[in-house]
Design a protein around this motif. Sequence first.
Motif, PDB file in Angstrom:
ATOM      1  N   ARG A   1       0.827  -1.205   0.000  1.00  0.00           N
ATOM      2  CA  ARG A   1       0.000   0.000   0.000  1.00  0.00           C
ATOM      3  C   ARG A   1       0.859   1.253   0.000  1.00  0.00           C
ATOM      4  O   ARG A   1       0.459   2.274  -0.547  1.00  0.00           O
TER       5      ARG A   1
ATOM      6  N   LEU B   1      -2.371   3.023  -9.445  1.00  0.00           N
ATOM      7  CA  LEU B   1      -3.661   2.356  -9.342  1.00  0.00           C
ATOM      8  C   LEU B   1      -3.752   1.222 -10.348  1.00  0.00           C
ATOM      9  O   LEU B   1      -3.358   1.361 -11.503  1.00  0.00           O
TER      10      LEU B   1
ATOM     11  N   PHE C   1     -11.424  -0.396  -9.474  1.00  0.00           N
ATOM     12  CA  PHE C   1     -10.095   0.022  -9.043  1.00  0.00           C
ATOM     13  C   PHE C   1      -9.701  -0.594  -7.711  1.00  0.00           C
ATOM     14  O   PHE C   1     -10.529  -0.765  -6.815  1.00  0.00           O
ATOM     15  N   GLY C   2      -8.422  -0.861  -7.581  1.00  0.00           N
ATOM     16  CA  GLY C   2      -7.851  -1.229  -6.302  1.00  0.00           C
ATOM     17  C   GLY C   2      -7.550   0.006  -5.476  1.00  0.00           C
ATOM     18  O   GLY C   2      -7.716   1.129  -5.952  1.00  0.00           O
ATOM     19  N   PRO C   3      -7.062  -0.184  -4.235  1.00  0.00           N
ATOM     20  CA  PRO C   3      -6.806   0.957  -3.345  1.00  0.00           C
ATOM     21  C   PRO C   3      -5.560   1.749  -3.706  1.00  0.00           C
ATOM     22  O   PRO C   3      -5.370   2.865  -3.230  1.00  0.00           O
TER      23      PRO C   3
ATOM     24  N   ARG D   1       0.926   3.874  -2.852  1.00  0.00           N
ATOM     25  CA  ARG D   1       1.465   5.235  -2.774  1.00  0.00           C
ATOM     26  C   ARG D   1       2.979   5.154  -2.731  1.00  0.00           C
ATOM     27  O   ARG D   1       3.553   4.604  -1.782  1.00  0.00           O
TER      28      ARG D   1
ATOM     29  N   TYR E   1     -16.463   9.120 -11.555  1.00  0.00           N
ATOM     30  CA  TYR E   1     -15.938   8.245 -10.520  1.00  0.00           C
ATOM     31  C   TYR E   1     -15.714   9.055  -9.251  1.00  0.00           C
ATOM     32  O   TYR E   1     -15.410  10.248  -9.315  1.00  0.00           O
TER      33      TYR E   1
ATOM     34  N   GLN F   1     -13.574   9.092  -5.457  1.00  0.00           N
ATOM     35  CA  GLN F   1     -12.438   8.522  -4.722  1.00  0.00           C
ATOM     36  C   GLN F   1     -12.484   9.017  -3.290  1.00  0.00           C
ATOM     37  O   GLN F   1     -12.249  10.197  -3.023  1.00  0.00           O
TER      38      GLN F   1
ATOM     39  N   ASN G   1      -7.818   7.549   0.704  1.00  0.00           N
ATOM     40  CA  ASN G   1      -7.038   6.305   0.785  1.00  0.00           C
ATOM     41  C   ASN G   1      -7.748   5.101   0.170  1.00  0.00           C
ATOM     42  O   ASN G   1      -7.502   3.958   0.577  1.00  0.00           O
ATOM     43  N   GLN G   2      -8.606   5.378  -0.791  1.00  0.00           N
ATOM     44  CA  GLN G   2      -9.279   4.292  -1.489  1.00  0.00           C
ATOM     45  C   GLN G   2      -9.133   4.457  -2.994  1.00  0.00           C
ATOM     46  O   GLN G   2      -8.736   5.521  -3.480  1.00  0.00           O
ATOM     47  N   GLY G   3      -9.449   3.400  -3.723  1.00  0.00           N
ATOM     48  CA  GLY G   3      -9.451   3.482  -5.174  1.00  0.00           C
ATOM     49  C   GLY G   3     -10.706   4.183  -5.675  1.00  0.00           C
ATOM     50  O   GLY G   3     -11.566   4.575  -4.893  1.00  0.00           O
ATOM     51  N   LEU G   4     -10.800   4.338  -6.980  1.00  0.00           N
ATOM     52  CA  LEU G   4     -11.950   5.001  -7.573  1.00  0.00           C
ATOM     53  C   LEU G   4     -13.134   4.034  -7.670  1.00  0.00           C
ATOM     54  O   LEU G   4     -12.948   2.834  -7.875  1.00  0.00           O
TER      55      LEU G   4
ATOM     56  N   LEU H   1     -17.141   3.752  -9.451  1.00  0.00           N
ATOM     57  CA  LEU H   1     -18.048   4.348 -10.424  1.00  0.00           C
ATOM     58  C   LEU H   1     -19.293   4.901  -9.747  1.00  0.00           C
ATOM     59  O   LEU H   1     -19.948   4.209  -8.964  1.00  0.00           O
TER      60      LEU H   1
ATOM     61  N   PHE I   1     -14.077  12.528 -10.062  1.00  0.00           N
ATOM     62  CA  PHE I   1     -13.397  12.586 -11.360  1.00  0.00           C
ATOM     63  C   PHE I   1     -14.384  12.331 -12.488  1.00  0.00           C
ATOM     64  O   PHE I   1     -15.123  11.347 -12.467  1.00  0.00           O
TER      65      PHE I   1
END
Lengths: 116, 114
Positions: free
Chosen positions: A9, A91, A107-109, A112, B36, B38, B41-44, B46, B90
């Motif tokens: 992560r 990502l 998407f995954g998290p 960074r 999208y 976000q 600390n997470q992904g996007l 929909l 986004f």
Amino acid sequence: EAGVAQSPRYKIIEKRQSVAFWCNPISGHATLYWYQQILGQGPKLLIQFQNNGVVDDSQLPKDRFSAERLKGVDSTLKIQPAKLEDSAVYLCASSPRGVWGEETQYFGPGTRLLVL
Amino acid sequence: AQSVTQLDSQVPVFEEAPVELRCNYSSSVSVYLFWYVQYPNQGLQLLLKYLSGSTLVKGINGFEAEFNKSQTSFHLRKPSVHISDTAEYFCAVSERSGNTPLVFGKGTRLSVIA
């Protein structure tokens, strides 16, 4: 259903070092994407795989970045050597087919990366 | 090549107030449009997408967007926001013809104030 998994992560490295990121897409998804998201910007596509073949890598800096998806499932993205400007969130996303632009991407998290 | 402009980088709004996040796109061909979200600390994730048909698209969490071809816009709206809507939003576009990548805008940070 399990989502897109990414590791690590967080990663801090010094410039000129190498780093690798791993992604496991949603089970059964044929298409896998790697994006770079620089602070304050939207994600930018680096590479797109359809099963284990590359569909689009036109924005991948191939002198330092490489990616593979050997068995058409999980994928690794590598940077060697890293530069300061590579600091970003990386990502990974997947979609069932991805051949046409209408599909939802999952998407995954993200990972960074900070390059010092 | 297509491009996306999100006109506001930050939008503060009070809880229960309405909000509109603006998105304009540029493309020489017909497009698909997406929003999208976000969370920190997470992904996007929909919110909604426009593929064809009705120009008013309803998404998750009470959001909706309207496709306006003449103004090349796809603005996102919610009539009453909650604290939990605080996130980065986004707008993205892909071209209908062929396998073209999704192009994202720079994002709009929505801050909901109690």
